[in-house]
Scaffold this motif. Sequence first.
Motif, PDB file in Angstrom:
ATOM      1  N   SER A  18       0.820  -1.206   0.000  1.00 34.68           N
ATOM      2  CA  SER A  18       0.000   0.000   0.000  1.00 34.68           C
ATOM      3  C   SER A  18       0.857   1.260   0.000  1.00 34.68           C
ATOM      4  O   SER A  18       0.532   2.248  -0.673  1.00 34.68           O
ATOM      5  CB  SER A  18      -0.925   0.004   1.216  1.00 34.68           C
ATOM      6  OG  SER A  18      -1.687   1.192   1.280  1.00 34.68           O
ATOM      7  N   ASN A  19       1.972   1.234   0.726  1.00 34.19           N
ATOM      8  CA  ASN A  19       2.872   2.383   0.789  1.00 34.19           C
ATOM      9  C   ASN A  19       3.429   2.763  -0.571  1.00 34.19           C
ATOM     10  O   ASN A  19       3.815   3.915  -0.791  1.00 34.19           O
ATOM     11  CB  ASN A  19       4.044   2.088   1.733  1.00 34.19           C
ATOM     12  CG  ASN A  19       3.669   2.153   3.196  1.00 34.19           C
ATOM     13  OD1 ASN A  19       4.471   1.855   4.064  1.00 34.19           O
ATOM     14  ND2 ASN A  19       2.424   2.529   3.502  1.00 34.19           N
ATOM     15  N   ASN A  20       3.502   1.795  -1.482  1.00 36.20           N
ATOM     16  CA  ASN A  20       4.178   2.017  -2.759  1.00 36.20           C
ATOM     17  C   ASN A  20       3.232   2.139  -3.943  1.00 36.20           C
ATOM     18  O   ASN A  20       3.657   2.003  -5.089  1.00 36.20           O
ATOM     19  CB  ASN A  20       5.179   0.881  -3.001  1.00 36.20           C
ATOM     20  CG  ASN A  20       6.341   0.941  -2.033  1.00 36.20           C
ATOM     21  OD1 ASN A  20       6.839   2.023  -1.717  1.00 36.20           O
ATOM     22  ND2 ASN A  20       6.773  -0.206  -1.540  1.00 36.20           N
ATOM     23  N   VAL A  21       1.963   2.407  -3.668  1.00 35.14           N
ATOM     24  CA  VAL A  21       0.984   2.611  -4.740  1.00 35.14           C
ATOM     25  C   VAL A  21       0.217   3.895  -4.472  1.00 35.14           C
ATOM     26  O   VAL A  21      -0.367   4.057  -3.398  1.00 35.14           O
ATOM     27  CB  VAL A  21      -0.003   1.430  -4.841  1.00 35.14           C
ATOM     28  CG1 VAL A  21      -1.021   1.690  -5.956  1.00 35.14           C
ATOM     29  CG2 VAL A  21       0.736   0.125  -5.098  1.00 35.14           C
ATOM     30  N   GLU A  22       0.221   4.815  -5.411  1.00 32.29           N
ATOM     31  CA  GLU A  22      -0.535   6.059  -5.263  1.00 32.29           C
ATOM     32  C   GLU A  22      -1.627   6.123  -6.325  1.00 32.29           C
ATOM     33  O   GLU A  22      -1.439   5.703  -7.466  1.00 32.29           O
ATOM     34  CB  GLU A  22       0.380   7.273  -5.372  1.00 32.29           C
ATOM     35  CG  GLU A  22      -0.312   8.617  -5.488  1.00 32.29           C
ATOM     36  CD  GLU A  22      -1.432   8.824  -4.469  1.00 32.29           C
ATOM     37  OE1 GLU A  22      -2.353   9.584  -4.795  1.00 32.29           O
ATOM     38  OE2 GLU A  22      -1.409   8.214  -3.378  1.00 32.29           O
ATOM     39  N   GLY A  23      -2.738   6.671  -5.923  1.00 26.50           N
ATOM     40  CA  GLY A  23      -3.940   6.703  -6.740  1.00 26.50           C
ATOM     41  C   GLY A  23      -4.998   5.888  -6.041  1.00 26.50           C
ATOM     42  O   GLY A  23      -4.805   4.704  -5.751  1.00 26.50           O
ATOM     43  N   SER A  24      -6.120   6.515  -5.741  1.00 23.13           N
ATOM     44  CA  SER A  24      -7.142   5.871  -4.922  1.00 23.13           C
ATOM     45  C   SER A  24      -7.651   4.574  -5.552  1.00 23.13           C
ATOM     46  O   SER A  24      -7.657   3.512  -4.912  1.00 23.13           O
ATOM     47  CB  SER A  24      -8.309   6.844  -4.698  1.00 23.13           C
ATOM     48  OG  SER A  24      -9.279   6.287  -3.862  1.00 23.13           O
ATOM     49  N   TYR A  25      -8.065   4.635  -6.795  1.00 24.65           N
ATOM     50  CA  TYR A  25      -8.589   3.436  -7.463  1.00 24.65           C
ATOM     51  C   TYR A  25      -7.478   2.436  -7.755  1.00 24.65           C
ATOM     52  O   TYR A  25      -7.669   1.221  -7.639  1.00 24.65           O
ATOM     53  CB  TYR A  25      -9.318   3.813  -8.744  1.00 24.65           C
ATOM     54  CG  TYR A  25     -10.753   4.231  -8.516  1.00 24.65           C
ATOM     55  CD1 TYR A  25     -11.737   3.286  -8.245  1.00 24.65           C
ATOM     56  CD2 TYR A  25     -11.128   5.568  -8.553  1.00 24.65           C
ATOM     57  CE1 TYR A  25     -13.057   3.663  -8.026  1.00 24.65           C
ATOM     58  CE2 TYR A  25     -12.447   5.960  -8.337  1.00 24.65           C
ATOM     59  CZ  TYR A  25     -13.401   5.000  -8.076  1.00 24.65           C
ATOM     60  OH  TYR A  25     -14.709   5.370  -7.846  1.00 24.65           O
ATOM     61  N   LYS A  26      -6.322   2.936  -8.144  1.00 26.10           N
ATOM     62  CA  LYS A  26      -5.212   2.031  -8.430  1.00 26.10           C
ATOM     63  C   LYS A  26      -4.838   1.248  -7.177  1.00 26.10           C
ATOM     64  O   LYS A  26      -4.608   0.028  -7.240  1.00 26.10           O
ATOM     65  CB  LYS A  26      -3.997   2.816  -8.931  1.00 26.10           C
ATOM     66  CG  LYS A  26      -2.800   1.922  -9.244  1.00 26.10           C
ATOM     67  CD  LYS A  26      -1.584   2.716  -9.688  1.00 26.10           C
ATOM     68  CE  LYS A  26      -0.402   1.777  -9.948  1.00 26.10           C
ATOM     69  NZ  LYS A  26       0.824   2.505 -10.338  1.00 26.10           N
ATOM     70  N   ARG A  27      -4.791   1.922  -6.040  1.00 25.07           N
ATOM     71  CA  ARG A  27      -4.434   1.235  -4.801  1.00 25.07           C
ATOM     72  C   ARG A  27      -5.495   0.210  -4.418  1.00 25.07           C
ATOM     73  O   ARG A  27      -5.172  -0.895  -3.951  1.00 25.07           O
ATOM     74  CB  ARG A  27      -4.230   2.247  -3.671  1.00 25.07           C
ATOM     75  CG  ARG A  27      -3.740   1.608  -2.374  1.00 25.07           C
ATOM     76  CD  ARG A  27      -3.186   2.627  -1.390  1.00 25.07           C
ATOM     77  NE  ARG A  27      -4.179   3.602  -0.997  1.00 25.07           N
ATOM     78  CZ  ARG A  27      -4.166   4.887  -1.336  1.00 25.07           C
ATOM     79  NH1 ARG A  27      -3.197   5.349  -2.105  1.00 25.07           N
ATOM     80  NH2 ARG A  27      -5.110   5.712  -0.914  1.00 25.07           N
ATOM     81  N   SER A  28      -6.756   0.549  -4.613  1.00 26.85           N
ATOM     82  CA  SER A  28      -7.821  -0.391  -4.253  1.00 26.85           C
ATOM     83  C   SER A  28      -7.747  -1.652  -5.111  1.00 26.85           C
ATOM     84  O   SER A  28      -7.930  -2.770  -4.608  1.00 26.85           O
ATOM     85  CB  SER A  28      -9.200   0.271  -4.397  1.00 26.85           C
ATOM     86  OG  SER A  28      -9.560   0.452  -5.751  1.00 26.85           O
ATOM     87  N   VAL A  29      -7.468  -1.496  -6.397  1.00 25.79           N
ATOM     88  CA  VAL A  29      -7.377  -2.659  -7.288  1.00 25.79           C
ATOM     89  C   VAL A  29      -6.119  -3.462  -7.001  1.00 25.79           C
ATOM     90  O   VAL A  29      -6.146  -4.700  -6.972  1.00 25.79           O
ATOM     91  CB  VAL A  29      -7.409  -2.201  -8.764  1.00 25.79           C
ATOM     92  CG1 VAL A  29      -7.135  -3.380  -9.697  1.00 25.79           C
ATOM     93  CG2 VAL A  29      -8.759  -1.578  -9.094  1.00 25.79           C
ATOM     94  N   THR A  30      -5.001  -2.773  -6.768  1.00 22.12           N
ATOM     95  CA  THR A  30      -3.743  -3.466  -6.483  1.00 22.12           C
ATOM     96  C   THR A  30      -3.846  -4.305  -5.224  1.00 22.12           C
ATOM     97  O   THR A  30      -3.460  -5.481  -5.201  1.00 22.12           O
ATOM     98  CB  THR A  30      -2.595  -2.462  -6.342  1.00 22.12           C
ATOM     99  OG1 THR A  30      -2.420  -1.756  -7.575  1.00 22.12           O
ATOM    100  CG2 THR A  30      -1.292  -3.169  -5.991  1.00 22.12           C
TER     101      THR A  30
END
Length: 557
Positions: free
Chosen positions: A440-452
């Motif tokens: 989670s720390n290494n993903v930015e973008g609300s939707y991108k983080r939720s999918v990742t």
Amino acid sequence: MATEARRSSTSSRSGSLEKGRVEQVDTATDADEKRLRSQLYNPNVDTSSVDEKKLMRKLDWWLIPWLSFLYLLSFLDRTSIGNAKLYGLEKDLGISDTQYNIALTIFFFSYAIFEVPSNVFLKRLRPSVWLSLLMLLWGVMMTVQGLVHNYGGLLGMRWMLGLFEAGLFPGVNYYLSCWYKRSEFGIRAAVFFSAATVSGAFGGLLAAAISNMGGVGGKPAWAWIFILEGLVTVLAGAASFFVIQDFPDTAKFLNEEERTFVIRRLQEDDQFSAAGEKLNMRYIWQSILDWKTWNGMLLYMGSDMPLYAFSLFLPSIINELGELTEIVIRTRITDPTSGVAGFTATPANLLTVPVYTLACIVTCAVGFYADRHGQRGIINMGGVLTLPFDCNPGSVCSCVGAAGYIILIASRNAALSYVGVYLAACGIYPNIPNTIAWMSNNVEGSYKRSVTLAMFISFGNINGAVSSNVYRGRDKPWYRLGHGIVLMYIGIAIVSAVVYRWLLKRENDRRDRGERDEVIVGVNDGREDLLKNGRFATVEEAKREKGDGWSGYRYTL
């Protein structure tokens, strides 16, 4: 932004410093500098009177306890079948050991399939509505599971239980990441996940207590375990609609100044989408095409499969460690087919309690350490492999877990095997929240983080299907095959963590050297060599468009 901007030269994250930010642009005018500054959320709101520490305590009390309670119920409901097995589930339903394993396996397929769409629905809908609805429905499925009379009914209920439980764990982890800074998320994720260890301890005690209801209403003890635990979940789901808060910008328990303060501090932590983001398929594709997502899937797989194998079969494993009863408990039975002494069902369940209690303490301690000192990757790898990097007290999880399973494979002494169970728990459980926080720390973008988050958690959970089939009845009492396969998965987690950390560090170094700088209009227009990284009108536009791909973003190691 090239060398015109001064950045921190350190690649690792520090909770008190903002790394990789644009601090000064020598060629920019005063107007340019104003344009380069991050746009302030609710600029007319004065937040000077907000006490940050007091606000954080307020967030913690409103968010963490109830969500942890919900996950306790979730993990209790999905793993209680392991306790129910000890009270005659297989005999009453007339199912074989293989059929029992299939009933465990089918849960993970529906669970994994629904996790990604559930996280998208959570973002589109209100968390208070979506999470509450899921809980209510899986509580009903859990209750009905206690009413089944045959193998087909058990399979159907396990499939539906997995379908409705799928949204809680990835959904809550994503939800919490929308409230806390990256350096604060780990301990909250650890406390939330520690509910799984509490459920393990509580589940054994609860199953032992409920077993006394065997025969009441013509129902066996295992049926009452499902019915009573399911009814509690139904009540919790109904209450959740009123208890669960939505996202920071609409939280009813905060005033306007506090809501503004929460969002501003997230934006300062490079969470540029904290103020809100509209659904766009581009964000979903960014997640799918990101190498970090796929590496994270392998890393989480190596941590999650051992977790499920451990939690589902711990009562059965302890049940077979017969010689230990002479040391701890006098109640003994003998398996007439193998001649191996074992625990009765209730002592076996009770002996799981101290194992889970220790795992809970270690999980929270590791989460606290990781937030304070960073280096989440080192904590995942384990002390032996981290000596070339930066050895520290927290860097022992995977190696401790591996040591536990090596003992379980090699041991032929019940007491020593019981010690191995403790080591395994202390290595497996802390790695789950630490891995989620690291991803989670290494993903930015609300939707991108939720999918990742949903993708790598669902891939880890599909390997729960493997965990359901590695502990075969014919391998008892020592289960060497099952322990060996779990050890292999731990090895996969260690290798994946090494690769992930190395690639992140290499990317941070490239950004420190300016190789990823974008062209910003009016600042470094002449740098044609940087056009491959994109051309943007402002820094804010570069942040929004590129997310964690922005040159000023630094990955957590």
